[in-house]
Every structure is written in structure tokens, then in C-alpha cells.
Design an enzyme around this catalytic site. Structure first.
Site, PDB file in Angstrom:
ATOM      1  N   ARG A  56      -4.333 -13.881  -1.473  1.00 43.64           N
ATOM      2  CA  ARG A  56      -2.964 -13.421  -1.730  1.00 43.64           C
ATOM      3  C   ARG A  56      -2.004 -14.491  -1.243  1.00 43.64           C
ATOM      4  O   ARG A  56      -2.061 -14.911  -0.097  1.00 43.64           O
ATOM      5  CB  ARG A  56      -2.714 -12.103  -0.995  1.00 43.64           C
ATOM      6  CG  ARG A  56      -1.274 -11.564  -1.060  1.00 43.64           C
ATOM      7  CD  ARG A  56      -0.864 -11.227  -2.481  1.00 43.64           C
ATOM      8  NE  ARG A  56       0.351 -10.418  -2.537  1.00 43.64           N
ATOM      9  CZ  ARG A  56       1.592 -10.896  -2.472  1.00 43.64           C
ATOM     10  NH1 ARG A  56       1.780 -12.196  -2.325  1.00 43.64           N
ATOM     11  NH2 ARG A  56       2.629 -10.088  -2.561  1.00 43.64           N
ATOM     12  N   GLU A  64       3.895  -6.639 -10.775  1.00 43.29           N
ATOM     13  CA  GLU A  64       2.531  -6.128 -10.658  1.00 43.29           C
ATOM     14  C   GLU A  64       1.859  -5.840 -11.995  1.00 43.29           C
ATOM     15  O   GLU A  64       2.499  -5.443 -12.970  1.00 43.29           O
ATOM     16  CB  GLU A  64       2.533  -4.836  -9.828  1.00 43.29           C
ATOM     17  CG  GLU A  64       3.095  -4.982  -8.421  1.00 43.29           C
ATOM     18  CD  GLU A  64       2.207  -5.819  -7.528  1.00 43.29           C
ATOM     19  OE1 GLU A  64       0.987  -5.893  -7.790  1.00 43.29           O
ATOM     20  OE2 GLU A  64       2.739  -6.402  -6.563  1.00 43.29           O
ATOM     21  N   ARG A 106      -7.667  -9.311   2.018  1.00 46.27           N
ATOM     22  CA  ARG A 106      -7.464 -10.524   1.237  1.00 46.27           C
ATOM     23  C   ARG A 106      -7.064 -11.689   2.132  1.00 46.27           C
ATOM     24  O   ARG A 106      -6.340 -11.503   3.118  1.00 46.27           O
ATOM     25  CB  ARG A 106      -6.386 -10.302   0.171  1.00 46.27           C
ATOM     26  CG  ARG A 106      -6.723  -9.235  -0.841  1.00 46.27           C
ATOM     27  CD  ARG A 106      -5.573  -8.990  -1.812  1.00 46.27           C
ATOM     28  NE  ARG A 106      -4.369  -8.511  -1.120  1.00 46.27           N
ATOM     29  CZ  ARG A 106      -3.260  -8.139  -1.753  1.00 46.27           C
ATOM     30  NH1 ARG A 106      -3.190  -8.209  -3.076  1.00 46.27           N
ATOM     31  NH2 ARG A 106      -2.220  -7.703  -1.061  1.00 46.27           N
TER      32      ARG A 106
END
Length: 230
Positions: A56, A64, A106
Site C-alpha cells: 500500500r 476505490e 499490507r
């Protein structure tokens, strides 16, 4: 003997100081790891590496894409396409900040190509993302905000739908700690303490100041049927 003890004491302090400096530098910064390659581009600010790590991008946020429902926010597909264009086929170097992972597991990273291109900043320059402040990962904030302002002034991508001189009946309420701004009637905005409040006459000023919209009350980016794809 006393002179020897003083020298030894001074030497010991120097070595201890050096060790502390090395430890602080190691903990406080993140050295770049080996070169990596992308397997899949999930969206505008997330990639999956060939070793299956999810990365990320730090300091930015893009529209999104819900891969379960196949629905996407305005400009989300364009942001994903730009990210793919920037990273696919390139050797990448990941540089982290204070936190190495987010709550979803992430890897958090600033991403650099082998030719030196700073991918996070380039997505901002192309108008495919906006700055997202998240303490303590703020070492590149000035660089990222400068990239965003470049896109704002040029009206690229998502900034085509944000009016610089828009006049609103009610100002947005910003939070100096989180650097998010809310609509005047948002319950979360109203709960911000007076010392942490800041007001923006419109969205443009909020973004220009390095704040991001609170997703609880502000839909962004807005649909702009006249936008031109980059």
C-alpha cells in the site's frame, strides 16, 4: 592513572553514543530492500508483488475499486491504469517509513522505479490521487503535497471536478491532528475540539493545505462526466 581513567571514561561514552546513534537511525528510518517486481496492480495505490506481498503506497489515496462487486468510484479505473503504466515491467525499490505494515497486513511503502521515478508522487502529479496524511508516516509529506499542488494548478484528473473559487454557505471543518476535513453538519466534525479545528471555505483550500476529505461525510472524487482521461 587518573588521566587514563578519564580517557577510558570519555572513550566509553563516545562508543555508547555512536551505538545509540546507529540504533536510532536503524529504528527511525527504513533502508531500501532488494529490487522487486509487480505481479498484479490491484488499484491506484495498491500492488501485489511477485512474492505475493501486498503493498500500500504511503501518503496518497486513490479512488476505490471493489473487486467483489466490480464497482468503481469515479476515476478509479483511470488511477489503476496509470499505476499499471508506471510500475508494470519495472524493477521497484520499496522504502518504508515509521510503520512497516497497516492493520490489514499490507506493506506500507514509498515506491521508486529503477530509473529513480517516485511512483507515489507521480500518481499525485497525474491527478490520480490526493495526499493522505497519516502520522507517523510523514517523512515525504512535503514532496507529496508539492506534487498534488502541481496537478491541482494544472487541473489534471480528479482536480477537474474541484472548483478553486467555489463559494459555500457553510465552511468545512478540518482537524489539525488527523488532517481530515468534514462537512459542517458531520457529527465527527462537530466533535473536534476548538484547539484542533480549522475552517476551509471550500474543498480546494482544504486539499491545497494538505488535508483529505473525511469519507464518513464527503464523497470524493465526484462524478464528472466531462472529465478527460489521462
Amino acid at each position: 592513572m587518573n588521566t587514563f581513567r578519564v580517557k577510558l571514561k570519555y572513550s566509553t561514552r563516545c562508543w555508547l553514543g555512536l551505538i545509540v546513534m546507529i540504533l536510532v537511525a536503524t529504528v527511525g528510518s527504513c533502508e531500501a530492500g532488494p529490487w522487486v517486481m509487480v505481479k498484479w496492480v490491484a488499484d491506484g495505490d495498491t500492488i501485489i508483488l511477485q512474492d505475493d506481498r501486498h503493498v500500500r503506497y504511503i501518503g496518497i489515496d486513490t479512488p476505490e475499486i471493489d473487486h467483489n462487486t466490480h464497482r468503481a468510484e469515479p476515476m478509479a479505473v483511470e488511477a489503476q491504469s496509470m499505476n499499471r503504466k508506471l510500475v508494470e515491467g519495472w524493477q521497484l525499490r520499496l522504502v518504508c517509513d515509521q510503520e512497516k505494515k497497516d492493520r490489514y497486513g499490507r506493506t506500507l511503502a514509498y515506491v521508486y522505479r529503477s530509473d529513480g521515478l517516485f511512483v507515489n508522487a507521480e500518481l499525485l502529479k497525474q491527478g490520480c490521487a490526493h495526499v493522505l496524511y497519516r502520522f507517523p508516516n510523514i517523512s515525504k509529506d512535503k514532496i507529496l503535497l508539492s506534487a498534488q499542488r502541481d496537478a491541482m494548478e494544472s487541473g489534471r484528473g480528479i482536480w477537474q471536478s474541484v472548483k478553486k473559487n467555489e463559494k459555500r454557505l457553510h465552511a468545512y471543518i478540518g482537524n489539525r491532528r488527523s488532517r481530515r476535513f468534514h462537512t459542517y453538519d458531520c457529527p465527527m466534525g462537530k466533535s473536534i475540539s476548538e484547539k484542533n479545528r480549522i475552517y476551509f471555505n471550500n474543498e480546494w483550500i482544504g486539499f491545497w493545505s494538505g488535508y483529505a476529505p473525511a469519507k464518513e461525510c464527503i464523497e470524493f472524487p465526484k462524478e464528472n462526466k466531462d472529465h478527460v482521461k489521462n
